[in-house]
Design a protein around this motif. Structure first.
Motif, PDB file in Angstrom:
ATOM      1  N   UNK A 104       0.842  -1.209   0.000  1.00  0.00           N
ATOM      2  CA  UNK A 104       0.000   0.000   0.000  1.00  0.00           C
ATOM      3  C   UNK A 104       0.869   1.248   0.000  1.00  0.00           C
ATOM      4  N   UNK A 105       1.945   1.204   0.781  1.00  0.00           N
ATOM      5  CA  UNK A 105       2.829   2.360   0.883  1.00  0.00           C
ATOM      6  C   UNK A 105       3.477   2.652  -0.476  1.00  0.00           C
ATOM      7  N   UNK A 106       3.891   1.585  -1.142  1.00  0.00           N
ATOM      8  CA  UNK A 106       4.568   1.772  -2.430  1.00  0.00           C
ATOM      9  C   UNK A 106       3.594   2.279  -3.505  1.00  0.00           C
ATOM     10  N   UNK A 107       2.384   1.758  -3.460  1.00  0.00           N
ATOM     11  CA  UNK A 107       1.379   2.259  -4.411  1.00  0.00           C
ATOM     12  C   UNK A 107       1.088   3.739  -4.159  1.00  0.00           C
ATOM     13  N   UNK A 151      13.479   5.668  11.157  1.00  0.00           N
ATOM     14  CA  UNK A 151      14.414   5.889  10.045  1.00  0.00           C
ATOM     15  C   UNK A 151      13.630   5.964   8.729  1.00  0.00           C
ATOM     16  N   UNK A 152      12.757   6.940   8.641  1.00  0.00           N
ATOM     17  CA  UNK A 152      11.845   7.022   7.496  1.00  0.00           C
ATOM     18  C   UNK A 152      12.595   7.188   6.173  1.00  0.00           C
ATOM     19  N   UNK A 153      13.688   7.935   6.224  1.00  0.00           N
ATOM     20  CA  UNK A 153      14.426   8.198   4.984  1.00  0.00           C
ATOM     21  C   UNK A 153      14.958   6.911   4.374  1.00  0.00           C
ATOM     22  N   UNK A 154      15.489   6.052   5.259  1.00  0.00           N
ATOM     23  CA  UNK A 154      16.025   4.773   4.776  1.00  0.00           C
ATOM     24  C   UNK A 154      14.889   3.899   4.242  1.00  0.00           C
ATOM     25  N   UNK A 167      11.536   3.042  -2.783  1.00  0.00           N
ATOM     26  CA  UNK A 167      11.837   3.520  -4.145  1.00  0.00           C
ATOM     27  C   UNK A 167      12.661   2.480  -4.900  1.00  0.00           C
ATOM     28  N   UNK A 168      13.635   1.890  -4.210  1.00  0.00           N
ATOM     29  CA  UNK A 168      14.459   0.854  -4.853  1.00  0.00           C
ATOM     30  C   UNK A 168      13.600  -0.341  -5.261  1.00  0.00           C
ATOM     31  N   UNK A 169      12.679  -0.704  -4.358  1.00  0.00           N
ATOM     32  CA  UNK A 169      11.819  -1.864  -4.661  1.00  0.00           C
ATOM     33  C   UNK A 169      10.920  -1.572  -5.862  1.00  0.00           C
ATOM     34  N   UNK A 170      10.410  -0.347  -5.926  1.00  0.00           N
ATOM     35  CA  UNK A 170       9.557   0.017  -7.069  1.00  0.00           C
ATOM     36  C   UNK A 170      10.342  -0.077  -8.374  1.00  0.00           C
ATOM     37  N   UNK A 171      11.604   0.318  -8.334  1.00  0.00           N
ATOM     38  CA  UNK A 171      12.437   0.249  -9.546  1.00  0.00           C
ATOM     39  C   UNK A 171      12.768  -1.215  -9.879  1.00  0.00           C
ATOM     40  N   UNK A 172      13.144  -1.963  -8.836  1.00  0.00           N
ATOM     41  CA  UNK A 172      13.637  -3.334  -9.043  1.00  0.00           C
ATOM     42  C   UNK A 172      12.490  -4.302  -9.374  1.00  0.00           C
ATOM     43  N   UNK A 173      11.441  -4.235  -8.579  1.00  0.00           N
ATOM     44  CA  UNK A 173      10.389  -5.258  -8.714  1.00  0.00           C
ATOM     45  C   UNK A 173       9.340  -4.899  -9.763  1.00  0.00           C
ATOM     46  N   UNK A 174       9.148  -3.594  -9.987  1.00  0.00           N
ATOM     47  CA  UNK A 174       8.066  -3.194 -10.907  1.00  0.00           C
ATOM     48  C   UNK A 174       8.575  -2.433 -12.131  1.00  0.00           C
ATOM     49  N   UNK A 175       9.894  -2.357 -12.282  1.00  0.00           N
ATOM     50  CA  UNK A 175      10.495  -1.658 -13.436  1.00  0.00           C
ATOM     51  C   UNK A 175      10.073  -0.191 -13.550  1.00  0.00           C
ATOM     52  N   UNK A 176       9.724   0.397 -12.423  1.00  0.00           N
ATOM     53  CA  UNK A 176       9.369   1.822 -12.478  1.00  0.00           C
ATOM     54  C   UNK A 176      10.648   2.634 -12.720  1.00  0.00           C
TER      55      UNK A 176
END
Lengths: 346, 84
Positions: free
Chosen positions: A17-20, A52-55, A61-70
């Protein structure tokens, strides 16, 4: 350690949900780190991110790029993240008919227009296109055999774009213009017109016109120098428009203006919601439901065309030139319908 | 945007004759839009809408673009009125 499948499921749902939500926020506009965290916390609560919200955000963001090709770019100068491509999250599939409608809007509002209203429409189209999967994006760019008709929108494709650019150049540069033109009387060969162009405008039925002061025509058909004429853009022969060196006068020569007066029958005026067709129209409503209208116009030809929509419910009473034009139009129609010998109505 | 603002937007042209001609030329499309989108403008309101929209209308390259200009202008006026 004991496994907690239900807890894990809740946790991964929460992460998803957070990533969406990050994607949703970035679809709206590029945001910096703090703004993204604030959006997430506002929507999902303060506990959505750990201390540690920034981390955690970076992980998302990394997961969105890696897992969803965003494709999410970090703009160094502004510190904002910009969503360039949704990758596997391009989930907006559309039926062919909707794609065709989208293509129609796309061609109606081409890129490069400087009008704010069309810039907003381009931005909307870009967002929608971004949401489409690759193959649907490709389909959007493929011409469809079905032609979408949206009624009175006109057909911008019929106006030659190079001609339009030449016209704009002449108007902006305040220079005379020459072009070949098919008037409704020129059936085989266009005539060459030289004009002082002032503006482009569009009618309610979608036709584009060039508002000009006439300078000359070869051969002439009785057009007078100084006369104000509206030329249909789609009747200007493509590639014929030439911007001339001759500058326009500092002020436009004024045309005569006319007081148009006409009466509308009760059939159209009874409810007093009559269209306002000419500048400064004044209405006088009569007890029998009819209305008398007066207005000031500069273009009698256009006025005739406009008032013909009322057919027999409108009687023009002035100026005499317009009355004559209406009579001629009616006589022409009577001839067309085989009523040339019919007696004039009382 | 009133007459003064329009004069700033179209220097040396926003005299009465220019404005009158502009209103005359754009009225059929604006009246049609008023009816089609059910804006409920009276005659003088439509003329005012044209005056406000004129700088952008003059840059429109199609009737669709001109309708979009009027649409956005109407919305802007409407929300400005609602915000008062």
């Amino acid at each position: 350690m004991t496994a907690h499948p239900r807890g894990n499921r809740r946790s991964s749902l929460h992460t998803f949900s957070r990533r969406l939500l990050i994607i949703r926020a970035l679809l709206r506009e590029p945001l910096d780190r703090e703004q993204l965290i604030a959006v997430i916390r506002r929507e999902l609560g303060d506990e959505a991110y750990p201390e540690q919200a920034t981390i955690a955000l970076k992980h998302d963001l990394d997961a969105l790029k890696r897992e969803y090709d965003c494709v999410i770019r970090h703009q160094r100068e502004t510190g904002r993240y910009e969503l360039r491509d949704l990758g596997k999250l391009a989930l907006l599939d559309l039926p062919d008919a909707c794609l065709e409608a989208l293509a129609f809007i796309d061609s109606s509002f081409p890129e490069g227009a400087a009008v704010p209203a069309t810039i907003a429409i381009r931005a909307l189209l870009q967002r929608i296109e971004q949401l489409l999967p690759d193959e649907r994006r490709a389909a959007l760019r493929t011409p469809s055999p079905v032609q979408l008709q949206l009624g009175a929108g006109g057909d911008p494709a019929r106006i030659d774009q190079a001609t339009l650019r030449a016209l704009r150049r002449a108007i902006t540069g305040r220079r005379q213009l020459r072009f070949a033109y098919f008037s409704s009387h020129d059936t085989d060969t266009p005539r060459t017109h030289t004009v002082e162009p002032y503006r482009i405008f569009f009618s309610d039925v979608g036709h584009g016109y060039l508002d000009c002061t006439h300078v000359g025509a070869t051969p002439s058909r009785g057009e007078l120098p100084g006369q104000w004429i509206n030329y249909r853009l789609d009747r200007i022969v493509p590639k014929s428009a030439t911007v001339l060196g001759q500058m326009l006068p500092p002020t436009r020569r004024q045309p005569p203006s006319y007081t148009v007066s006409y009466t509308l029958s009760a059939r159209v005026a009874r409810h007093r919601n009559v269209a306002h067709l000419f500048p400064h129209s004044q209405f006088v409503w009569h007890d029998d439901g009819s209305a008398s209208v007066t207005a000031t116009v500069t273009d009698l030809w256009q006025a005739r065309l406009t008032l013909m929509r009322y057919a027999g419910a409108c009687a023009v009473t002035g100026p005499p030139q317009l009355v004559t034009m209406m009579r001629e139009a009616v006589a022409e129609m009577m001839a067309v319908y085989g009523l040339a010998g019919a007696p004039a109505p009382e | 945007m009133g007459h003064d603002a329009l004069a700033r937007a179209t220097p040396a042209r926003a005299d009465d004759a220019w404005l009158h001609r502009s209103i005359e030329l754009w009225l059929p499309l604006a009246t049609d839009a008023n009816e089609r989108y059910d804006w409920g403008y009276g005659g003088h309101d439509i003329e005012r809408l044209i005056i406000v929209a004129l700088p952008d209308l003059e840059r429109a390259d199609s009737s669709d673009a001109a309708r979009a200009v009027l649409w956005f202008c109407h919305r802007r006026q409407h929300s400005a009125g609602a915000g008062r």
